[in-house]
Design an enzyme around this catalytic site. Structure first.
Site, mmCIF file in Angstrom:
data_model
loop_
_atom_site.group_PDB
_atom_site.id
_atom_site.type_symbol
_atom_site.label_atom_id
_atom_site.label_comp_id
_atom_site.label_asym_id
_atom_site.label_seq_id
_atom_site.Cartn_x
_atom_site.Cartn_y
_atom_site.Cartn_z
ATOM 1 N N LYS A 22 0.835 -1.208 0.000
ATOM 2 C CA LYS A 22 0.000 0.000 0.000
ATOM 3 C C LYS A 22 0.869 1.257 0.000
ATOM 4 C CE LYS A 22 -1.768 1.489 4.077
ATOM 5 N NZ LYS A 22 -1.446 2.881 4.452
ATOM 6 N N ASN A 23 1.867 1.273 0.900
ATOM 7 C CA ASN A 23 2.624 2.506 1.083
ATOM 8 C C ASN A 23 3.662 2.750 -0.007
ATOM 9 O OD1 ASN A 23 1.014 3.061 3.227
ATOM 10 N ND2 ASN A 23 2.523 2.485 4.804
ATOM 11 N N ARG A 92 -4.866 10.383 5.001
ATOM 12 C CA ARG A 92 -3.871 11.446 5.119
ATOM 13 C C ARG A 92 -2.858 11.443 3.977
ATOM 14 N NH1 ARG A 92 -2.904 13.843 9.557
ATOM 15 N NH2 ARG A 92 -0.730 13.957 8.926
ATOM 16 N N CYS A 116 -5.128 12.299 13.399
ATOM 17 C CA CYS A 116 -5.808 11.023 13.174
ATOM 18 C C CYS A 116 -5.703 10.180 14.430
ATOM 19 C CB CYS A 116 -5.282 10.318 11.934
ATOM 20 S SG CYS A 116 -3.874 9.272 12.170
ATOM 21 N N ARG A 121 0.209 13.935 13.840
ATOM 22 C CA ARG A 121 0.759 13.760 12.489
ATOM 23 C C ARG A 121 0.801 15.060 11.670
ATOM 24 N NH1 ARG A 121 -1.388 8.254 9.960
ATOM 25 N NH2 ARG A 121 0.503 8.511 8.756
ATOM 26 N N ARG A 398 -8.736 -0.603 4.356
ATOM 27 C CA ARG A 398 -7.870 0.456 3.832
ATOM 28 C C ARG A 398 -6.515 -0.123 3.429
ATOM 29 N NH1 ARG A 398 -6.823 5.249 7.592
ATOM 30 N NH2 ARG A 398 -5.502 5.608 5.792
HETATM 31 N N1 EPU Z 1 6.299 14.238 11.427
HETATM 32 C C1 EPU Z 1 6.342 15.548 11.776
HETATM 33 N N2 EPU Z 1 6.206 16.495 10.789
HETATM 34 C C2 EPU Z 1 6.038 16.164 9.477
HETATM 35 C C3 EPU Z 1 5.989 14.792 9.118
HETATM 36 C C4 EPU Z 1 6.127 13.847 10.118
HETATM 37 O O1 EPU Z 1 6.499 15.886 12.955
HETATM 38 O O2 EPU Z 1 5.918 17.059 8.646
HETATM 39 C C5 EPU Z 1 6.442 13.183 12.463
HETATM 40 C C6 EPU Z 1 5.184 12.334 12.617
HETATM 41 O O3 EPU Z 1 4.212 12.945 13.438
HETATM 42 C C7 EPU Z 1 5.744 11.049 13.175
HETATM 43 C C8 EPU Z 1 7.119 10.953 12.494
HETATM 44 O O4 EPU Z 1 7.411 12.261 12.036
HETATM 45 O O5 EPU Z 1 5.947 11.194 14.552
HETATM 46 C C9 EPU Z 1 7.180 9.996 11.305
HETATM 47 O O6 EPU Z 1 6.053 10.180 10.473
HETATM 48 P P1 EPU Z 1 6.084 9.968 8.895
HETATM 49 O O7 EPU Z 1 5.961 11.297 8.253
HETATM 50 O O8 EPU Z 1 7.251 9.121 8.525
HETATM 51 O O9 EPU Z 1 4.738 9.169 8.664
HETATM 52 P P2 EPU Z 1 3.860 9.243 7.373
HETATM 53 O O10 EPU Z 1 4.729 9.525 6.213
HETATM 54 O O11 EPU Z 1 2.695 10.133 7.612
HETATM 55 C C10 EPU Z 1 4.094 6.737 6.707
HETATM 56 C C11 EPU Z 1 3.148 5.593 6.457
HETATM 57 C C12 EPU Z 1 2.532 5.159 7.778
HETATM 58 C C13 EPU Z 1 3.672 4.716 8.708
HETATM 59 C C14 EPU Z 1 4.673 5.884 8.877
HETATM 60 C C15 EPU Z 1 5.888 5.500 9.703
HETATM 61 C C16 EPU Z 1 2.375 6.009 4.197
HETATM 62 C C17 EPU Z 1 1.278 6.374 3.293
HETATM 63 N N3 EPU Z 1 2.123 6.017 5.517
HETATM 64 O O12 EPU Z 1 3.302 7.776 7.279
HETATM 65 O O13 EPU Z 1 1.695 4.037 7.497
HETATM 66 O O14 EPU Z 1 3.163 4.372 9.962
HETATM 67 O O15 EPU Z 1 5.132 6.318 7.579
HETATM 68 O O16 EPU Z 1 6.548 4.434 9.154
HETATM 69 O O17 EPU Z 1 3.472 5.692 3.744
HETATM 70 C C18 EPU Z 1 -0.069 2.553 7.860
HETATM 71 O O18 EPU Z 1 0.179 2.046 6.746
HETATM 72 O O19 EPU Z 1 -0.869 2.022 8.679
HETATM 73 C C19 EPU Z 1 0.568 3.803 8.234
HETATM 74 C C20 EPU Z 1 0.111 4.590 9.199
#
Ligand code: EPU
Length: 419
Positions: A22-23, A92, A116, A121, A398
């Site tokens: 998915k990701n 998101r 969320c 996030r 999802r």
């Molecule tokens: N963060 C910030 N600011 C930002 C972006 C992130 O503070 O601008 C923080 C987040 O709050 C978190 C950390 O950085 O504490 C890491 O978050 P990240 O941005 O890596 O998460 P994401 O990109 O929103 C993706 C996956 C998630 C997975 C996370 C961590 C996708 C579409 N989603 O989310 O997947 O948990 O990386 O590996 O790639 C899932 O599939 O169930 C899922 C939640």
């Protein structure tokens, strides 16, 4: 509303084929906006999140065709650049459209995702990097309005390695003027898969899979002739946990051990036997599950997306384990539901102390987010004395393709019912 009904206590044996990730599929689909022509992708999973991004992109004028398991995407005519609130609020990852829209059209209007279930996030790191690339952004009525004449390469340092942040900026940078260097970038296999796709379009990217990614902007990109999305390491890990929990023996077809080292190491520590095969992995669960401690970390550390599933495993382990969540501040929402099934879990800040017991007891439970739902299904597979009903399974849909069918084939007594 649909629910999943499980009568637990069966050992799971057989073969399961892992779907596309998915990701990886989400950013790859978003990347098709970067250039016209027909892009062709194999192994894109049939999931609600993929449907959501398709809906948003269709409104923008993108055309999707699906035949014989190949998803073809055409972005010749982008007529809109808005990702509306009613769709973004359900996923998101819609924020992944911001980078490609700016690279293609120089403008985008995306609803701010908001918090969320698993945490606040924020997307401040995406926005800070885009500002450094010359993008003007205003926040109006809950929407980010972004505009730029020509994106400029920049030096970006991410305070935290962010997966979608790294992907978004990589997609913005491929057509920017000059060089962009991303430091403290995310190293996840899904980031690499996106970089592979972008290179197939003609992008110049180096360093993906390390914490420094360099992108040299090019004027023109071309459609991706063929790409097979990587398999889903989180889905694979979920089935491996099921084998460990039920003492079964499962061939996990299509998954790559190289992407799953931290998970395999923990599964071996609980007593499972994990072997690499020509077509994936084979796991044999132990007679008695041993307790291990888990701490979630960015890749290559233990993934937060498997924390809830491992917690379900620790609920039936011998001894106690400490599970530390370092990525998301609220990712223990599955705990109260697991407790309803008799699990002995205590939370203290970002740590959960799990004291294993011989079995869990069947109960009606409520899914609250995607991975939490998976942990409840796993718990249901070993829960005795009746049937477990998992409600609100739209969360599960999802991110897991035909999960109950796959478990059924492995011998589980599981079915989906419409309430
Ligand atoms: N963060 C910030 N600011 C930002 C972006 C992130 O503070 O601008 C923080 C987040 O709050 C978190 C950390 O950085 O504490 C890491 O978050 P990240 O941005 O890596 O998460 P994401 O990109 O929103 C993706 C996956 C998630 C997975 C996370 C961590 C996708 C579409 N989603 O989310 O997947 O948990 O990386 O590996 O790639 C899932 O599939 O169930 C899922 C939640």
């Amino acid at each position: 509303m649909e629910k999943i009904i499980i009568e637990g206590g069966r050992q799971l044996n057989g073969t399961v084929t892992i779907s596309g990730a998915k990701n990886a599929a989400l950013p790859i689909t978003a990347a098709s906006i970067l250039t016209g022509g027909w892009h062709r992708f194999h192994r894109v999973p049939q999931l609600r999140d993929i449907e959501t991004i398709r809906k948003i992109m269709s409104k923008m004028g993108v055309v999707f065709e699906e035949q014989d398991g190949v998803l073809s995407i055409n972005s010749d005519n982008i007529t809109e650049c808005e990702a509306p609130y009613d769709l973004v609020k359900t996923m998101r990852a819609s924020i992944l459209l911001l980078g490609p829209l700016l690279a293609r059209l120089g403008r985008a209007r995306i609803s701010l995702p908001g918090g969320c279930a698993i945490g606040a996030r924020p997307i401040n790191l995406h926005l800070k990097a885009l500002a450094a690339m010359g993008v003007d952004m205003t926040l109006e009525h809950g929407y980010i309005n972004a505009r730029v004449d020509r994106l400029k390469g920049a030096n970006v340092f991410f305070d935290i390695p962010t997966v979608t942040g790294t992907e978004n900026i990589m997609m913005a940078a491929v057509k920017a003027e000059g060089k962009t260097v991303l430091r403290n970038a995310a190293k996840e296999p899904e980031v690499i898969d996106l970089a592979v796709v972008l290179r197939k379009m003609g992008a110049l990217i180096e360093g993906d899979g390390t914490d420094t990614i360099t992108i040299r902007g090019v004027k023109n990109l071309g459609a991706v002739q063929e790409h097979v999305v990587i398999t889903d390491r989180i889905e694979a890990g979920t089935f491996m946990v099921a084998a460990a929990m039920t003492g079964g023996s499962i061939a996990i077809e299509g998954c790559r051990s190289a992407n799953m080292e931290a998970v395999i190491e923990k599964l071996r520590a609980v007593g499972a036997e994990v072997k690499e095969t020509d077509s994936g992995l084979h796991i044999r669960g132990p007679k008695t599950v041993k307790s291990v401690d888990i701490k979630t970390m960015p890749y290559p550390g233990f993934p937060t997306d498997l924390q809830a599933q491992f917690m379900a495993l620790m609920c039936v382990a011998e001894g106690s384990s400490i599970i530390t969540e370092t990525i998301f501040e609220n990712r223990f929402i599955h705990v109260s539901e697991l407790q309803r099934m008799g699990a002995n879990i205590e939370i203290s800040g970002n740590q959960a102390i799990v004291r294993g017991r011989e079995y869990l007891s069947a109960a009606p439970v409520m899914a609250t987010d995607l991975r939490a739902s998976a942990s409840l299904v796993l718990a249901g597979l070993v829960a005795l004395e009746g049937r477990t009903e998992v409600h609100r399974i739209y969360h599960l849909d999802r991110g897991y393709e035909a999960m109950e069918e796959k478990f059924m084939k492995l011998g589980a007594n599981i079915r989906r019912e419409t309430a």
